[in-house]
Design an enzyme around this catalytic site. Structure first.
Site, short mmCIF file in Angstrom:
data_model
loop_
_atom_site.label_atom_id
_atom_site.label_comp_id
_atom_site.label_asym_id
_atom_site.label_seq_id
_atom_site.Cartn_x
_atom_site.Cartn_y
_atom_site.Cartn_z
N HIS A 1 0.84 -1.21 0.00
CA HIS A 1 0.00 0.00 0.00
C HIS A 1 0.87 1.26 0.00
O HIS A 1 0.71 2.15 -0.84
CB HIS A 1 -0.89 -0.01 1.24
CG HIS A 1 -1.73 1.23 1.43
ND1 HIS A 1 -3.06 1.29 1.11
CD2 HIS A 1 -1.41 2.47 1.90
CE1 HIS A 1 -3.53 2.51 1.36
NE2 HIS A 1 -2.54 3.24 1.85
N GLU A 2 1.83 1.31 0.93
CA GLU A 2 2.63 2.54 1.06
C GLU A 2 3.52 2.75 -0.16
O GLU A 2 3.72 3.87 -0.62
CB GLU A 2 3.48 2.46 2.33
CG GLU A 2 2.66 2.34 3.63
CD GLU A 2 1.62 3.44 3.82
OE1 GLU A 2 0.60 3.19 4.48
OE2 GLU A 2 1.83 4.56 3.29
N HIS B 1 1.68 4.49 -2.74
CA HIS B 1 1.69 5.95 -2.57
C HIS B 1 2.97 6.55 -3.13
O HIS B 1 2.95 7.53 -3.86
CB HIS B 1 1.59 6.32 -1.08
CG HIS B 1 0.22 6.21 -0.50
ND1 HIS B 1 -0.91 6.66 -1.12
CD2 HIS B 1 -0.20 5.69 0.69
CE1 HIS B 1 -1.98 6.42 -0.37
NE2 HIS B 1 -1.57 5.83 0.73
N HIS C 1 -5.27 7.16 -2.27
CA HIS C 1 -6.22 6.19 -1.71
C HIS C 1 -7.31 5.95 -2.74
O HIS C 1 -7.77 6.89 -3.39
CB HIS C 1 -6.79 6.73 -0.41
CG HIS C 1 -5.85 6.54 0.73
ND1 HIS C 1 -5.81 7.37 1.83
CD2 HIS C 1 -4.86 5.64 0.93
CE1 HIS C 1 -4.87 6.97 2.67
NE2 HIS C 1 -4.27 5.91 2.13
#
Lengths: 185, 420
Positions: B127-128, B131, B137
């Site tokens: 997930h990170e 980014h 998101h």
């Protein structure tokens, strides 16, 4: 180390100071909504570095005195010093509560909750779930647009055009019935 | 300074280079997992993005820190010179910066994949890293970019829409292939009857992918090094794979340079000697008299029991039963596989020739393009004017298609990540 007695650390004891503060009331909910950009978009990139440490580099890792902060383990939610902090908390002005309600509704919408505008149990539970710290809505200094974090920001087209290939050949007289062996990582 | 380069809005900007260096910084190790586990899990998270994008990631533990593109570290409360304190156990578990660094809150109980309770470090890292690469998101069921953590389901992977989101930023995965083939085998179903099954493989240099036609993607965790899945064939890649399969013969051959190998399906390795007593590897000129070597590629056509060998601008059609070149061959590829649209033809130096059981058609691959060969039945029935074995451009309107528009997400990973 965090204290534990069981071999599998299942009884890991986390000092309460290290517990994130639960979101239980309107104030902490408001901090949550503010932190993740639902009340006002957060200028996230500007917040990465504490100017005193400049660009982070392990050679010039912050000196000893900066490490004291780690002991605090304070879990104040105040990620951003919102300039509209006012001390007359007990008399919220109507626009502020209006802002809170619309922020709450936005959070409920993107979280797939029923959009009540009320700080109800379902909303409270959703706010206390583990989550990423990156704001959901942030500004971009170049254009000051608010960038919603939705797929539309990426201009993504839904993949509807793909035919769903099966592995059995289309040729009617073929003797193949293609089945893939189980695919594991 | 790099943090402030260009616009910082999600989903519109991205790294401009395709090989990115990362490091788990020494003062940012977690106290909960061994350093080896931390690095392995983070390496796997990078690899998962690399498997679905043209990006390659390499762990760099030596260069000066300013040459490392993505720095990752664990901390609690005020951490790693970061202005954003963590909040302790619960709620915020990590944060990341676009084109920048990733911080994990070590007050969370991070665990290795599929170890039950706790927060999956793999899922959070994927997930990170999303980014850092420029993804915001995304509120869509199944997306790894949802802001809230969903307890780990076993076998977590990056889904179709997240793949398209990252490819929207960095483009599709393109590249030549050495060979493409459907590997056919007989198996017994759970009812004991013999069924024929096939799987599709793409091979490039020393690695390969199994392509799942049913789900329009490669198998999770591919590519894999050749020697892991095909024991005994040249580890740096092959020129062609041919499966001769008819009433009398069921033989899989791999070709490389002037030699070829026969593969033993049952024992999953190359044969050293075959039932006829031939030792392997054998010279192509011995096993297939009249066929030059090295070849560009080849395929076996079950419909006429011939092997089509391609070299330069010529095609050598080999009659397996007669064990000799078919009369009149070699011939120009343009004569045997004429262009349906004038000028729309690969000419020669074909990378791969592939008979697909999924599409029931032959495809010729060159660079990142492919052409479909006019089918004997369906195409000629619909358009009798089509030349036999003509090369069809994309549904007749536009020139030949890009491979990545029909076979999706066939992406390289950095050679250092092959073993992950």
């Amino acid at each position: 180390e965090k204290l534990f007695h069981s071999r599998d650390h299942s009884d890991l004891q986390i000092p309460s100071s290290h517990q994130a503060e639960l979101i239980t009331d309107k104030d902490t909910a408001e901090l949550f909504l503010s932190r993740y950009g639902f009340i006002r978009p957060v200028n996230w990139e500007e917040l990465q570095f504490d100017e005193s440490t400049g660009i982070f580099n392990d050679e010039d890792f912050p000196g000893e005195e900066d490490l004291s902060g780690i002991q605090e383990g304070d879990s104040s939610l105040s990620r951003v010093d919102t300039d509209d902090d006012d001390d007359d908390e007990d008399s919220p002005n109507p626009t502020e509560s209006q802002a809170f309600i619309s922020a709450l509704r936005e959070f409920q919408k993107v979280s797939g909750l029923s959009v009540t505008g009320l700080f109800d149990d379902a909303t409270k539970a959703a706010m206390n779930k583990p989550r990423c710290g990156v704001p959901d809505k942030e500004t971009d200094d170049a254009t000051d647009e608010v960038h919603n974090s939705t797929s539309s920001a990426l201009g993504i087209n839904t993949a509807t055009s793909l035919t769903n290939n099966t592995d059995t050949s289309e040729d009617s007289n073929s003797t193949f019935s293609g089945v893939l062996n189980g695919s594991r990582r | 300074q790099k943090r402030h380069v260009g616009r910082r809005s999600w989903g519109n900007m991205a790294f401009s280079k395709m090989v990115l260096k990362w490091r788990l910084i020494g003062e940012g190790y977690s106290s909960q997992l061994t350093i080896q586990d931390q690095r392995h899990i983070i390496s796997l998270a990078f690899r998962m993005w690399s498997e679905v994008s043209p990006l390659d990631f390499v762990e760099d533990t030596f260069s000066p820190l300013e040459f490392v593109d993505i720095k990752l570290g664990f901390g609690t409360g005020r951490h790693l010179g970061c202005n954003q304190k963590f909040d302790g156990t619960g709620q915020e578990f990590a944060h990341a910066w676009f084109l920048g660094d990733v911080h994990f809150d070590d007050d969370e109980h991070f665990t290795a994949p599929n170890t039950g309770s706790g927060i999956s470090l793999l899922k959070v890292a994927v997930h990170e890293i999303g980014h850092v690469l420029g993804l915001p998101h995304i509120y869509r069921t199944g997306s790894i970019m949802q802001p809230s953590y969903l307890p780990q389901e076993s076998g977590f992977e990056i889904n179709w829409m997240d793949r398209k989101a990252i490819q929207h930023l960095y483009g599709d995965c393109k590249g030549q292939f050495n060979t493409v083939f459907d590997w056919i085998r007989k198996e017994r179903s759970q009812y004991g009857e013999v069924v024929i099954r096939f799987n599709t493989y793409f091979m490039r240099d020393g690695w390969y992918w199994l392509y799942e036609n049913r789900t329009n993607r490669t198998r999770y965790g591919d590519p894999v090094a050749l020697q892991v899945g095909w024991h005994g064939i040249p580890t740096d890649g092959v020129d062609a794979c041919v499966h001769v399969w008819n009433r009398n013969t069921d033989a899989v051959y791999f070709f490389k340079g002037t030699q070829y190998w026969r593969y033993d399906d049952d024992n999953d390795q190359v044969l050293t000697v075959d039932p006829e007593g031939h030792l392997y590897p054998r010279l192509i000129s011995e096993g297939f008299p009249g066929v030059p070597s090295p070849i560009d590629t080849a395929f076996y056509d079950r419909r006429d029991y011939h092997i089509y060998f391609f070299k330069g601008t010529y095609v050598y059609v080999f009659d397996v039963a007669a064990n000799s070149l078919a009369p009149g061959f070699p011939r120009k590829i343009t004569a045997v596989f004429p262009a349906v649209t004038s000028g729309d033809h690969p000419g020669g130096n074909i990378d791969a020739a592939y008979f697909s059981y999924t599409h029931n058609a032959v495809f010729l691959f060159k660079d990142t393009q492919f052409w479909r060969v006019v089918g004997r039945s369906r195409d000629r029935w619909r358009r009798p004017s089509l030349p036999r074995n003509g090369l069809l451009p994309r549904n007749g309107l536009l020139p030949h298609r890009k491979v990545e528009e029909q076979w999706f997400d066939i992406c390289n990973v950095h050679s250092s990540a092959l073993k992950v």
